[in-house]
Design a protein around this motif. Structure first.
Motif, PDB file in Angstrom:
ATOM      1  N   UNK A  35      44.188  36.962  29.992  1.00 15.52           N
ATOM      2  CA  UNK A  35      42.623  37.275  30.168  1.00 15.52           C
ATOM      3  C   UNK A  35      42.332  37.020  31.769  1.00 15.52           C
ATOM      4  N   UNK A  36      41.634  37.988  32.187  1.00 13.84           N
ATOM      5  CA  UNK A  36      41.106  37.842  33.630  1.00 13.84           C
ATOM      6  C   UNK A  36      39.621  38.282  33.793  1.00 13.84           C
ATOM      7  N   UNK A  37      39.068  37.894  34.654  1.00 19.13           N
ATOM      8  CA  UNK A  37      37.515  38.037  34.932  1.00 19.13           C
ATOM      9  C   UNK A  37      37.590  38.466  36.115  1.00 19.13           C
ATOM     10  N   UNK A  38      36.723  39.605  36.508  1.00 22.68           N
ATOM     11  CA  UNK A  38      36.572  40.025  37.956  1.00 22.68           C
ATOM     12  C   UNK A  38      35.835  39.081  38.664  1.00 22.68           C
ATOM     13  N   UNK A  39      34.638  38.474  38.044  1.00 23.10           N
ATOM     14  CA  UNK A  39      34.131  37.396  38.891  1.00 23.10           C
ATOM     15  C   UNK A  39      34.551  36.335  39.319  1.00 23.10           C
ATOM     16  N   UNK A  40      35.352  35.864  37.997  1.00 20.90           N
ATOM     17  CA  UNK A  40      36.082  34.792  38.709  1.00 20.90           C
ATOM     18  C   UNK A  40      37.228  34.811  39.793  1.00 20.90           C
ATOM     19  N   UNK A  41      37.860  36.051  39.600  1.00 19.97           N
ATOM     20  CA  UNK A  41      38.999  36.655  40.593  1.00 19.97           C
ATOM     21  C   UNK A  41      38.208  36.642  42.004  1.00 19.97           C
ATOM     22  N   UNK A  42      37.069  37.139  42.158  1.00 21.24           N
ATOM     23  CA  UNK A  42      36.311  37.192  43.302  1.00 21.24           C
ATOM     24  C   UNK A  42      35.922  35.699  43.922  1.00 21.24           C
ATOM     25  N   UNK A  43      35.446  34.836  42.938  1.00 19.68           N
ATOM     26  CA  UNK A  43      35.329  33.369  43.398  1.00 19.68           C
ATOM     27  C   UNK A  43      36.534  32.780  43.771  1.00 19.68           C
ATOM     28  N   UNK A  44      37.437  33.090  43.180  1.00 22.76           N
ATOM     29  CA  UNK A  44      38.827  32.327  43.415  1.00 22.76           C
ATOM     30  C   UNK A  44      39.301  32.753  44.761  1.00 22.76           C
ATOM     31  N   UNK A  83      34.802  42.699  33.191  1.00 25.71           N
ATOM     32  CA  UNK A  83      34.220  42.993  34.511  1.00 25.71           C
ATOM     33  C   UNK A  83      32.785  42.667  34.689  1.00 25.71           C
ATOM     34  N   UNK A  84      32.288  42.598  36.205  1.00 27.82           N
ATOM     35  CA  UNK A  84      30.954  42.251  36.242  1.00 27.82           C
ATOM     36  C   UNK A  84      30.121  43.589  35.778  1.00 27.82           C
ATOM     37  N   UNK A  85      28.770  43.322  35.496  1.00 21.75           N
ATOM     38  CA  UNK A  85      28.002  44.418  35.059  1.00 21.75           C
ATOM     39  C   UNK A  85      27.882  45.558  36.000  1.00 21.75           C
ATOM     40  N   UNK A  86      27.901  45.179  37.145  1.00 20.05           N
ATOM     41  CA  UNK A  86      27.788  46.468  38.200  1.00 20.05           C
ATOM     42  C   UNK A  86      28.937  47.007  38.693  1.00 20.05           C
ATOM     43  N   UNK A  87      30.309  46.819  38.044  1.00 19.37           N
ATOM     44  CA  UNK A  87      31.474  47.470  38.532  1.00 19.37           C
ATOM     45  C   UNK A  87      31.623  48.926  38.420  1.00 19.37           C
ATOM     46  N   UNK A  88      30.506  49.392  37.592  1.00 19.17           N
ATOM     47  CA  UNK A  88      30.634  51.029  37.411  1.00 19.17           C
ATOM     48  C   UNK A  88      29.824  51.815  38.308  1.00 19.17           C
ATOM     49  N   UNK A  89      29.217  50.918  39.223  1.00 16.25           N
ATOM     50  CA  UNK A  89      28.166  51.785  40.104  1.00 16.25           C
ATOM     51  C   UNK A  89      29.050  52.305  41.320  1.00 16.25           C
ATOM     52  N   UNK A  90      30.135  52.067  41.449  1.00 18.60           N
ATOM     53  CA  UNK A  90      31.035  52.455  42.363  1.00 18.60           C
ATOM     54  C   UNK A  90      31.701  53.540  41.917  1.00 18.60           C
ATOM     55  N   UNK A  91      31.896  54.744  42.414  1.00 15.61           N
ATOM     56  CA  UNK A  91      32.503  56.000  41.799  1.00 15.61           C
ATOM     57  C   UNK A  91      33.980  55.829  41.870  1.00 15.61           C
ATOM     58  N   UNK A  92      34.524  55.038  42.963  1.00 15.35           N
ATOM     59  CA  UNK A  92      35.959  54.952  42.749  1.00 15.35           C
ATOM     60  C   UNK A  92      36.475  54.156  41.711  1.00 15.35           C
ATOM     61  N   UNK A  93      35.583  52.892  41.603  1.00 16.74           N
ATOM     62  CA  UNK A  93      35.846  51.955  40.209  1.00 16.74           C
ATOM     63  C   UNK A  93      35.894  52.776  39.064  1.00 16.74           C
ATOM     64  N   UNK A  94      34.964  53.782  38.846  1.00 20.62           N
ATOM     65  CA  UNK A  94      34.741  54.471  37.605  1.00 20.62           C
ATOM     66  C   UNK A  94      36.119  55.541  37.362  1.00 20.62           C
ATOM     67  N   UNK A  95      36.659  55.997  38.387  1.00 15.95           N
ATOM     68  CA  UNK A  95      37.858  56.845  38.516  1.00 15.95           C
ATOM     69  C   UNK A  95      38.908  55.974  37.925  1.00 15.95           C
ATOM     70  N   UNK A  96      39.125  54.808  38.671  1.00 17.67           N
ATOM     71  CA  UNK A  96      40.118  53.986  38.300  1.00 17.67           C
ATOM     72  C   UNK A  96      40.056  53.369  36.758  1.00 17.67           C
ATOM     73  N   UNK A  97      38.877  53.104  36.432  1.00 14.38           N
ATOM     74  CA  UNK A  97      38.785  52.671  34.820  1.00 14.38           C
ATOM     75  C   UNK A  97      39.054  53.840  33.937  1.00 14.38           C
ATOM     76  N   UNK A  98      38.738  55.234  34.135  1.00 13.69           N
ATOM     77  CA  UNK A  98      38.934  56.244  33.385  1.00 13.69           C
ATOM     78  C   UNK A  98      40.514  56.377  33.162  1.00 13.69           C
ATOM     79  N   UNK A  99      41.091  56.139  34.281  1.00 12.88           N
ATOM     80  CA  UNK A  99      42.588  56.149  34.207  1.00 12.88           C
ATOM     81  C   UNK A  99      43.299  55.260  33.407  1.00 12.88           C
TER      82      UNK A  99
END
Ligand code: S3P
Length: 174
Positions: A35-44, A83-99
């Motif tokens: 399990x990983x959490x992007x918010x926790x990864x950022x804080x770390x 992931x954090x609730x705003x991760x989808x606001x970045x188009x590049x992130x959405x492209x990655x997620x769709x892959x």
């Protein structure tokens, strides 16, 4: 070798208060994944908490850090990633997620989201006079973006995280 019965990276997206971290941990257990959490990864990585990052670097700085850890996390496998609730606001992130293959959109009604986030001071975007209005605005702009990347949509309303995790595990195994 037998093919794995479940996908090896499962990403959870959705608004603040949808239960991504709690359900993510339970789901990882059920599927025997890390399990990983992007918010926790950022804080770390930053050595500071999210309110500090928003304060000092602004939302733009936070989003840069978020995109970087998303790439890092998606390079791993055998993982449930909240992931954090705003991760989808970045188009590049959405492209990655769709892959990625498996992206679960966890959603709930606005009342539930507010209830679950009401006592929390660690979400800078909700530290406003009218959190309900803010939550509703964010939901309106982001709901189509979550749907764009999602392969599975799950309502978490009034259900225990355990039940929701079991439902997701079952759907992914089918
Ligand atoms: C945010 C959601 C938060 C966190 C940050 C910004 C957002 O994560 O990434 O406060 O933009 O919706 P959670 O969804 O885990 O609360």
């Amino acid at each position: 070798m037998e093919p794995r019965p479940t996908p090896t990276t499962v990403v959870l997206v959705g608004p603040m208060g949808a239960g991504k971290s709690t359900i993510g941990r339970l789901l990882a257990n059920l599927l025997s994944l890390d399990f990983q959490d992007t918010d926790q990864m950022i804080e770390k990585r930053t050595g500071a908490d999210i309110p500090w990052i928003f304060d000092v670097e602004g939302e733009a700085g936070f989003r840069e850090r978020e995109s970087a850890v998303l790439k890092e996390a998606l390079a791993l496998s055998n993982l449930v990633l909240a992931t954090g609730g705003g991760i989808v606001t970045c188009e590049e992130n959405r492209t990655l997620l769709k892959q990625t293959g498996t992206v679960v959109y966890l959603t709930a009604d606005i009342d539930q989201l507010l209830e679950r986030t009401a006592r929390d001071k660690k979400r800078p975007l909700l530290q406003v006079k009218n959190p309900r209005q803010r939550m509703a605005e964010l939901f309106k702009t982001r709901d189509p973006l979550y749907r764009e990347v999602a392969t599975l949509i799950i309502k978490t309303d009034r259900r225990s995280p355990k039940l929701v995790a079991e439902e997701i595990a079952q759907k992914l195994n089918n």
